[in-house]
Scaffold this motif. Structure first.
Motif, PDB file in Angstrom:
ATOM      1  N   ASN A   1      -8.251  -1.776  -2.582  1.00  0.00           N
ATOM      2  CA  ASN A   1      -7.475  -2.547  -1.606  1.00  0.00           C
ATOM      3  C   ASN A   1      -6.004  -2.634  -2.013  1.00  0.00           C
ATOM      4  O   ASN A   1      -5.116  -2.525  -1.169  1.00  0.00           O
ATOM      5  N   ALA A   2      -5.760  -2.815  -3.321  1.00  0.00           N
ATOM      6  CA  ALA A   2      -4.365  -2.905  -3.787  1.00  0.00           C
ATOM      7  C   ALA A   2      -3.632  -1.589  -3.527  1.00  0.00           C
ATOM      8  O   ALA A   2      -2.422  -1.583  -3.284  1.00  0.00           O
ATOM      9  N   SER A   3      -4.389  -0.478  -3.535  1.00  0.00           N
ATOM     10  CA  SER A   3      -3.734   0.828  -3.348  1.00  0.00           C
ATOM     11  C   SER A   3      -3.306   1.048  -1.902  1.00  0.00           C
ATOM     12  O   SER A   3      -2.749   2.082  -1.565  1.00  0.00           O
ATOM     13  N   ARG A   4      -3.548   0.054  -1.005  1.00  0.00           N
ATOM     14  CA  ARG A   4      -3.138   0.179   0.399  1.00  0.00           C
ATOM     15  C   ARG A   4      -1.983  -0.754   0.730  1.00  0.00           C
ATOM     16  O   ARG A   4      -1.693  -0.999   1.896  1.00  0.00           O
ATOM     17  N   THR A   5      -1.330  -1.322  -0.292  1.00  0.00           N
ATOM     18  CA  THR A   5      -0.289  -2.318  -0.021  1.00  0.00           C
ATOM     19  C   THR A   5       1.112  -1.737  -0.040  1.00  0.00           C
ATOM     20  O   THR A   5       2.043  -2.395   0.406  1.00  0.00           O
ATOM     21  N   LEU A   6       1.315  -0.555  -0.611  1.00  0.00           N
ATOM     22  CA  LEU A   6       2.639   0.007  -0.904  1.00  0.00           C
ATOM     23  C   LEU A   6       3.281  -0.733  -2.073  1.00  0.00           C
ATOM     24  O   LEU A   6       4.463  -0.578  -2.341  1.00  0.00           O
ATOM     25  N   LEU A   7       2.503  -1.557  -2.770  1.00  0.00           N
ATOM     26  CA  LEU A   7       3.073  -2.375  -3.851  1.00  0.00           C
ATOM     27  C   LEU A   7       2.472  -2.053  -5.210  1.00  0.00           C
ATOM     28  O   LEU A   7       2.887  -2.620  -6.213  1.00  0.00           O
ATOM     29  N   MET A   8       1.470  -1.159  -5.275  1.00  0.00           N
ATOM     30  CA  MET A   8       0.810  -0.897  -6.557  1.00  0.00           C
ATOM     31  C   MET A   8       1.170   0.492  -7.094  1.00  0.00           C
ATOM     32  O   MET A   8       1.160   1.466  -6.337  1.00  0.00           O
TER      33      MET A   8
END
Ligand code: ADP
Ligand code: G3P
Length: 509
Positions: free
Chosen positions: A192-199
């Motif tokens: 899920n974090a890999s879909r934020t543009l922030l990880m």
């Protein structure tokens, strides 16, 4: 009448775009009970899509309770509970009251287009892709957080004061399950974090520089954990009574969960899920492949402290939702299944090609200025030809993704594992095998998303020992083999690609 089943079982919650469901599985990966509930789709303006996260949490509790009743299971039967979710859908809540501060902004929502353009520029695009694996597009979560903080009165101040928490639906459900305002854990998983543009894809940590540039305060972000480990136990609230002390032991974005449920554990194995949209993922193992062909690089899964497994993803925004549009907006069919009967009443598409760029085009183009087109219309074309063009659109979009995957990975597509609501359509599945020129196979358990979450939650508590145990559960239910003349395939593909070009540049800046 409800049967009484005795565990041990694993429960999985799938918090999806249109509904939430809970499925209880046994050790062979067989379904013991299912409960499901739809939630409201809120469309405040053209291009905007929202969900009420409080309604979603209520539905999640209802379906868990419903599945437990249907299974006739008690708390002792459930060894752990896993979560899978619609990805990218973004919400903020107040950690003291436990209440959402605004409706969740859904993955399909295009309101952050302008912000993405402002942050972007050609050089910018390269950098976002290199560090996060994603193009700077409205689809992803980070810009949605920034939009909420900048457009809802007082939210930025409350976020900076540490009063607000951000989550995709996995975080929201886990926080509530594990106690909410009374000590709920604020976590997300790597997928899920890999879909934020922030990880950062390399070290799987929040990228502080990008977060600052996007205007997202670090204090709202959850801790990033693996996809298969115990995050906490069910505590308090209505489910506290029903499932008190049960470990919450997995979280995976729904497409990654389907990859896991389809047991695509080896490099080169791929699956495609045909629901509202379509998402094809290929396991690339520990190797991070930076796509040169418009695919996303994403985390496939991470089991505990093992190395992460990466994936290439082709995301298609509109597939099953085009069938819904034919039913609800056009009134040409009464049920989704009727599209097959209508399409079978003619031999071919009559020269018509339907490119459903309703919210721009996702992979491999990432063009927010594209809009839908039906090309090749003549007086000859009937609604049955359009029905064919609708189904063919899903197959051609998959073909474009598959071409990109073959190019990026250097591997041929040996076969494609499929799942999701549209795979009950035989005409479509045969056409898919024809245009891919590869076999298409569907497993016995079509609920691969929930199954993947259950597998990851079961591995975390030792219900299954390793992924090889899980492979043994995969059984083929149906297979479609290619049967199309290559000349026809090539000609039709060329026409499709021509139609795609007609969608570009429609929407002005
Ligand atoms: N027989 C069918 N032919 C074509 N499309 C179908 C058929 N049955 C269902 N669908 C489409 O599949 C989608 C539902 O699949 P599902 O996997 O439940 O989606 P999601 O998980 O995204 O809600 C709907 O968009 C519906 O239009
Ligand atoms: O809930 P679904 O099945 O429509 O899946 C949505 C995807 O996760 C969006 O990225």
């Amino acid at each position: 009448m409800t049967d009484t089943h005795t565990g041990p079982f694993i429960a999985a919650i799938d918090q999806g775009t249109t509904s939430s469901r809970c499925i209880i599985f046994d050790r062979d990966g067989r379904i013991v009970a299912v409960d499901q509930k739809e939630h409201e789709q809120i469309f405040p303006k053209p291009g905007w899509v929202e969900h009420d996260a409080a309604e979603i949490w209520k539905n999640v509790q209802d379906v868990v309770a419903g599945a437990m009743v249907k299974a006739g299971a008690s708390r002792e039967d459930i060894l752990s509970i896993g979560i899978t979710n619609q990805r990218e859908t973004t919400m903020l809540w107040d950690k003291r009251t436990g209440k959402p501060v605004h409706n969740a902004i859904v993955w399909q929502d295009t309101r952050t287009d302008v912000l993405c353009k402002k942050l972007g520029g050609d050089a910018g695009q390269d950098r976002w892709r290199r560090e996060t694996g994603l193009p700077l597009a409205a689809y992803f979560a980070g810009p949605k957080i920034a939009w909420l903080l900048d457009n809802v009165d007082g939210l930025r101040e409350r976020a900076e004061a540490g009063d607000l928490l951000f989550g995709t639906m996995d975080s929201w459900v886990i926080w509530n399950l594990t106690g909410g305002v009374n000590g709920g854990v604020h976590v997300t998983d790597v997928t899920n974090a890999s879909r934020t543009l922030l990880m950062n894809l390399e070290d799987l940590q929040w990228n502080e520089e990008i977060a600052a540039e996007m205007g997202v305060p670090l204090q709202v972000l959850p801790e990033i954990r693996s996809s298969s480990e115990v995050y906490g136990t069910v505590t308090g609230g209505p489910l506290g009574g029903l499932l008190a002390g049960v470990p919450v032991a997995s979280a995976l974005g729904d497409q990654q969960a389907a990859l896991f449920g389809q047991t695509c554990f080896s490099v080169g194995e791929a699956k495609s899920t045909y629901g509202t949209g379509t998402f094809m993922l290929m396991n690339t193992g520990p190797k991070l492949i930076h796509s040169e062909s418009g695919l996303l690089t994403t985390v496939g899964y991470r089991i505990g402290d093992q190395d992460p497994v990466y994936a290439l993803e082709g995301s298609i925004a509109v597939t099953g939702s085009l069938v819904q549009w034919m039913r609800d907006q056009m009134g040409l069919i009464k049920t989704a299944a009727e599209i097959e009967t209508l399409a079978m009443s003619v031999e071919d598409n009559g020269g018509a090609y339907f490119v459903p760029a309703f919210s721009g085009l996702f992979a491999p183009y990432w063009r927010s200025d594209a809009r839908g087109v039906i090309a090749g219309l003549t007086r000859y074309v009937t609604k049955a030809h359009i029905a064919r063009a609708v189904l063919e659109a899903t197959a051609w979009q998959t073909r474009e993704i598959s071409d990109a995957m073959i190019k990026d990975s250097g591997d041929d597509l040996v076969a494609l594992k499929v799942d999701g609501g549209m795979t009950s359509n035989n005409l479509l599945m045969q056409f898919l095998a024809d245009v891919l020129d590869a076999p298409v196979v569907r497993p016995m358990v079509a609920e691969t998303t929930c199954l993947g979450a259950a597998y990851a939650a079961g591995l975390a508590v030792g219900f299954w020992d390793n992924v090889e145990d899980l492979r043994a559960n995969w059984r083929r239910a149906a297979e479609w083999t290619p049967d199309m003349d290559s000349e026809v395939r090539d000609r039709e593909y060329k026409n499709w690609l021509k139609a795609v070009q007609r969608t570009m540049g429609w929407q002005d800046e």
